[in-house]
Scaffold this motif. Structure first.
Motif, short mmCIF file in Angstrom:
data_model
loop_
_atom_site.label_atom_id
_atom_site.label_comp_id
_atom_site.label_asym_id
_atom_site.label_seq_id
_atom_site.Cartn_x
_atom_site.Cartn_y
_atom_site.Cartn_z
N CYS A 150 50.06 22.71 -13.85
CA CYS A 150 48.91 21.79 -13.70
C CYS A 150 48.86 21.20 -12.30
O CYS A 150 47.80 21.13 -11.67
CB CYS A 150 49.01 20.69 -14.75
N ILE A 151 50.03 20.77 -11.79
CA ILE A 151 50.10 20.20 -10.45
C ILE A 151 49.69 21.22 -9.39
O ILE A 151 48.93 20.92 -8.47
CB ILE A 151 51.52 19.67 -10.16
N VAL A 152 50.19 22.44 -9.53
CA VAL A 152 49.85 23.51 -8.59
C VAL A 152 48.35 23.77 -8.58
O VAL A 152 47.73 23.94 -7.53
CB VAL A 152 50.62 24.79 -8.94
N LEU A 153 47.74 23.80 -9.77
CA LEU A 153 46.30 24.03 -9.88
C LEU A 153 45.51 22.90 -9.23
O LEU A 153 44.53 23.14 -8.52
CB LEU A 153 45.89 24.17 -11.35
N ILE A 154 45.95 21.66 -9.46
CA ILE A 154 45.26 20.50 -8.88
C ILE A 154 45.33 20.56 -7.35
O ILE A 154 44.32 20.35 -6.65
CB ILE A 154 45.88 19.18 -9.39
N LEU A 155 46.53 20.86 -6.82
CA LEU A 155 46.69 20.95 -5.38
C LEU A 155 45.85 22.08 -4.80
O LEU A 155 45.26 21.95 -3.73
CB LEU A 155 48.16 21.17 -5.02
N GLY A 156 45.80 23.18 -5.54
CA GLY A 156 44.99 24.32 -5.09
C GLY A 156 43.52 23.99 -5.03
O GLY A 156 42.84 24.32 -4.06
N PHE A 157 43.02 23.29 -6.06
CA PHE A 157 41.61 22.89 -6.08
C PHE A 157 41.30 21.91 -4.95
O PHE A 157 40.25 21.98 -4.31
CB PHE A 157 41.24 22.27 -7.43
N ALA A 158 42.25 20.97 -4.69
CA ALA A 158 42.06 19.98 -3.63
C ALA A 158 41.98 20.67 -2.27
O ALA A 158 41.13 20.34 -1.43
CB ALA A 158 43.20 18.96 -3.65
N GLN A 159 42.88 21.64 -2.05
CA GLN A 159 42.90 22.37 -0.78
C GLN A 159 41.60 23.16 -0.60
O GLN A 159 41.02 23.19 0.48
CB GLN A 159 44.09 23.32 -0.75
N GLU A 160 41.14 23.79 -1.68
CA GLU A 160 39.90 24.56 -1.62
C GLU A 160 38.71 23.65 -1.33
O GLU A 160 37.82 24.00 -0.56
CB GLU A 160 39.69 25.29 -2.96
N ASP A 161 38.74 22.43 -1.92
CA ASP A 161 37.66 21.47 -1.69
C ASP A 161 37.63 21.04 -0.23
O ASP A 161 36.56 20.94 0.38
CB ASP A 161 37.85 20.25 -2.60
N ASP A 162 38.81 20.77 0.36
CA ASP A 162 38.87 20.38 1.77
C ASP A 162 38.37 21.51 2.67
O ASP A 162 37.67 21.26 3.66
CB ASP A 162 40.31 20.01 2.15
N THR A 163 38.72 22.75 2.33
CA THR A 163 38.26 23.90 3.11
C THR A 163 36.75 24.01 3.05
O THR A 163 36.08 24.27 4.07
CB THR A 163 38.90 25.20 2.58
N SER A 164 36.18 23.79 1.87
CA SER A 164 34.72 23.85 1.70
C SER A 164 34.03 22.76 2.51
O SER A 164 33.00 23.00 3.14
CB SER A 164 34.35 23.71 0.21
N LYS A 165 34.61 21.56 2.48
CA LYS A 165 34.05 20.45 3.24
C LYS A 165 34.08 20.74 4.74
O LYS A 165 33.15 20.40 5.47
CB LYS A 165 34.82 19.15 2.94
N ARG A 166 35.17 21.37 5.16
CA ARG A 166 35.31 21.69 6.59
C ARG A 166 34.28 22.74 7.01
O ARG A 166 33.68 22.64 8.08
CB ARG A 166 36.74 22.18 6.85
N LYS A 167 34.08 23.74 6.19
CA LYS A 167 33.08 24.77 6.48
C LYS A 167 31.69 24.16 6.53
O LYS A 167 30.88 24.52 7.40
CB LYS A 167 33.13 25.87 5.42
N LEU A 168 31.41 23.24 5.62
CA LEU A 168 30.10 22.58 5.61
C LEU A 168 29.93 21.71 6.86
O LEU A 168 28.85 21.68 7.46
CB LEU A 168 29.95 21.72 4.35
N MET A 169 31.00 21.03 7.27
CA MET A 169 30.97 20.22 8.49
C MET A 169 30.60 21.08 9.70
O MET A 169 29.73 20.71 10.51
CB MET A 169 32.34 19.58 8.72
N VAL A 170 31.26 22.23 9.81
CA VAL A 170 30.99 23.13 10.94
C VAL A 170 29.55 23.62 10.91
O VAL A 170 28.86 23.66 11.94
CB VAL A 170 31.98 24.31 10.92
N LYS A 171 29.06 23.95 9.74
CA LYS A 171 27.70 24.49 9.61
C LYS A 171 26.63 23.44 9.91
O LYS A 171 25.69 23.70 10.66
CB LYS A 171 27.50 25.04 8.20
N THR A 172 26.77 22.25 9.32
CA THR A 172 25.70 21.25 9.41
C THR A 172 25.81 20.30 10.59
O THR A 172 24.81 19.82 11.09
CB THR A 172 25.64 20.42 8.11
#
Length: 232
Positions: free
Chosen positions: A10-32
């Motif tokens: 469960c912890i590994v999945l939560i950390l994985g989702f958090a990391q993926e969310d940060d990556t998505s936010k970063r990609k959106l930052m670069v784009k917009t």
């Protein structure tokens, strides 16, 4: 044992989702915030996509890490708006083999962006605890090509000079002569210049055959350039 394994999963999945969310936010930052404006340099865009800005801000503002604004990092200092970080980086027209001096380490974010593009970054911070924290953070994140120093950036870093480029991330009332002296022939510097507590302009300085040219770029607001001894 099954409960322990389930909890770890469960912890590994939560950390994985958090990391993926940060990556998505970063990609959106670069784009917009960057591509949608005037940031087009591929190396700058890649560095902004790769460097985890959320790791360079205090815990209480992490949720705003990819917002279009500067953020407080303590000691009256800030981490610059992503656009300004990218703009200043792009303006220096960096090459992979460049040696760059940064004045004003802050959280270490700008140094990390530079380090993702070039071979060697030397960065100076006058606030001791910020300097120590940034040094530790950069080391833990694997930025082995960044050297952090605690000291007065006005005098630059003579023993590491000359530099291909210099970036100053605090507002100065004039361009420090020691920094001009430490630029290589063909070197570039970007620095906010203007009255304290007022709008400054980013100034691009170029040195060629010992001749200095300057060009005002965009209006900005930066925290003031702090000195240990203003008489020197």
């Amino acid at each position: 044992m099954k409960k322990i394994i389930a909890a770890i999963t469960c912890i590994v999945l939560i950390l994985g989702f958090a990391q993926e969310d940060d990556t998505s936010k970063r990609k959106l930052m670069v784009k917009t915030q960057l591509k949608a404006r005037d940031i087009s340099d591929s190396a700058t865009l890649q560095a902004m996509s790769d460097v985890p800005r959320h790791q360079f801000v205090p815990e209480n503002v992490k949720k705003y890490a990819y917002s279009d604004s500067p953020l407080p990092i303590g000691n009256g200092q800030t981490i610059s708006q992503p656009y300004i970080v990218a703009y200043m980086t792009q303006a220096l027209q960096l090459e992979p083999g460049d040696r760059v001096l940064e004045i004003g380490t802050g959280s270490g974010y700008q140094a990390a962006v530079l380090a993702a593009i070039i071979d060697s970054v030397y960065t100076i911070e006058i606030v001791k605890n910020l300097s120590l924290t940034a040094k530790d953070r950069l080391q833990k994140l694997g930025y082995t090509n960044v050297t952090v120093k605690w000291g007065d950036g006005y005098h630059g870093w003579p023993t590491k000079a000359p530099f291909d480029a210099i970036m100053v991330t605090a507002g100065a009332d004039s361009i420090p002569q020691p920094l001009i002296d430490q630029l290589k022939d063909g070197g570039r510097m970007i620095i906010p210049v203007g009255p304290h507590h007022a709008v400054s302009h980013l100034v691009l300085v170029k040195k060629k055959k010992n001749k200095i040219t300057t060009k005002n770029l965009i209006p900005v607001r930066f925290v003031p350039f702090t000195r240990k001894n203003k008489k020197n």
